[in-house]
Design an enzyme around this catalytic site. Structure first.
Site, PDB file in Angstrom:
ATOM      1  CG  ASP A  57      -2.055   0.997   1.107  1.00 52.43           C
ATOM      2  OD1 ASP A  57      -2.300   1.492  -0.012  1.00 52.43           O
ATOM      3  OD2 ASP A  57      -2.694   1.278   2.134  1.00 52.43           O
ATOM      4  CB  THR A  98      -7.453  -4.914   2.732  1.00 50.79           C
ATOM      5  OG1 THR A  98      -6.555  -4.679   3.814  1.00 50.79           O
ATOM      6  CG2 THR A  98      -7.306  -3.816   1.687  1.00 50.79           C
TER       7      THR A  98
HETATM    8 MN    MN Z   1      -4.129   2.744   2.994  1.00 49.19          MN
END
Ligand code: MN
Length: 417
Positions: free
Chosen positions: A127, A258
């Protein structure tokens, strides 16, 4: 270009899009399909009929697999060929599929009747932190406006290695995590459910062929390794994050869940929406420079539905062009030390915030760490997300009379176990 399948003008999935996903028809095994209007076109059925027996496919059966990884590994020649074959078969002037009632019955499934899965087996997930305004807002909260950006931020695309095992497909519920929380005035941390549960509006791209260990991908070849993009919600526990993040970055505050959208929109479909990458100052080092580096004009929104709101409420409206670092720069930087990327790896943008208040891509920024709660149309307020809330991210590129859409990534928050 028009399909014999009727597609509404505001549908996310016209013939110009053709995003790839993995689905199961009722009672069937997972296989690869593309979305077209309200339908899924079953590529395993077309593959069995020999429609992909071309040199680009190297003799392999890739669409009967329960993930797009074998297709990702084939690279752009196969991706282009698949798009060409599928567009040809769906074309309103082409009789092959249009006039074959038996084949149509087998090859089309109503989208509402199929189960979507993660599109790829995601081996690794990274990320980034590539939105200037997000980094600046968060830095201002933590260190004040003078020191908002760390000295490295404009020199390299900052990122952390996330965890792939807890990536889930849209519509999966997310449970509020427990963790260590250190209240500001307390002498020691406490243990309990997170009290500052957040979303992060992001996009992410899936890696195609990838590179061998020790062999960087030069920036000018980066796009050869990017198959397409999905929407992502990087659920975050801000109180856990605040206590754990120094000095090595986010850990348990992020890796409990996520969510990504199920349909992967290809770079080919996004091509008409390319925009020049905004100027960067200071000029990046040579390995991060490409002559025609680009962004995309993709509109992005987040909507919040609470238990009592009459309808989902728009809380973020932003654009992919708010990203300072490009996809190509992220990929070139990730591999410049020889780190090997593999088919199905996922590289995410970071929260995409813009300059305006409505374009802030998470509650942390929207409420300024809870200091300015959001007021919803029914009078409810939110500093952070609460149990029972549903957060939905959607996005699309607007063409002339058509949309290249991403569908959505949605998730509902369950109380801590
Ligand atoms: Mn993030």
């Amino acid at each position: 270009m028009k399909s014999f399948i009727d597609v509404a003008h505001d549908s996310h999935f016209p013939i110009q899009n053709l995003p790839f996903g993995v689905f199961s028809p009722a009672g069937g095994a997972p296989r690869v399909g593309v979305a077209i209007g309200d339908f899924v076109l079953d590529l395993a059925v077309l593959e069995e009929r020999g429609h992909f027996r071309t040199p680009e496919f190297q003799g392999g059966a890739v669409f009967s697999a329960g993930a797009i990884n074998p297709f990702l590994a084939l690279g752009r020649p196969a991706w282009r060929k698949a798009r060409e074959v599928i567009q040809h078969l769906l074309d309103s002037d082409m009789p092959t599929l249009r006039d074959d009632a038996e084949l149509r019955l087998r090859a089309f499934h109503a989208r509402k009747d199929v189960t979507m899965h993660l599109p790829a087996r995601i081996g690794d997930y990274t990320d980034f932190y590539s939105s200037y305004h997000h980094a600046h807002n968060v830095g201002t909260m933590l260190r004040g406006p003078e020191n908002a950006l760390m000295p490295n931020w404009k020199w390299l695309p900052v990122a952390y290695h996330g965890r792939a095992s807890s990536i889930v497909v849209s519509s999966t519920d997310v449970r509020r995590p427990h963790g260590q929380i250190k209240p500001p005035d307390a002498p020691a941390p406490i243990f309990g459910p997170s009290r500052s549960f957040d979303y992060e509006l992001e996009t992410a791209f899936l890696i195609g062929p990838g590179n061998a260990l020790g062999t960087p991908i030069p920036i000018e070849r980066a796009a050869d390794h990017v198959f397409g993009l999905v929407l992502m919600n990087d659920w975050s526990a801000r109180d856990v994050q605040a206590w754990e993040y120094q000095p090595l970055g986010p850990f348990l505050a992020k890796n409990f869940c996520t969510s990504i959208s199920p349909w992967v929109v290809t770079l080919e479909a996004l091509e008409p929406f390319r925009k020049p990458l905004p100027a960067q100052a200071p000029e990046p080092l040579p390995y991060l420079r490409a002559p025609n580096d680009f962004s995309y004009d993709i509109q992005l929104e987040a909507h919040l539905q609470t238990k009592t709101l009459a309808a989902p409420h728009l809380i973020t409206r932003t654009n992919f062009q708010n990203l300072y670092w490009s996809i190509a720069q992220q990929l070139a930087h990730h591999t410049v030390n020889g780190c090997n990327l593999q088919p199905g790896d996922l590289l995410a943008s970071g929260t995409i915030s813009g300059a305006t208040e409505e374009s802030r891509g998470c509650m942390l920024e929207l409420t300024w760490r809870g200091a300015n709660p959001l007021t919803l149309p029914n009078g409810e307020t939110r500093k952070w997300l609460e149990d029972g809330d549903r957060l939905t991210i959607t996005g699309w590129a607007q063409g002339d009379g058509y949309r290249i859409g991403f569908g959505e990534v949605t998730g509902r928050i369950l109380p801590a176990a």
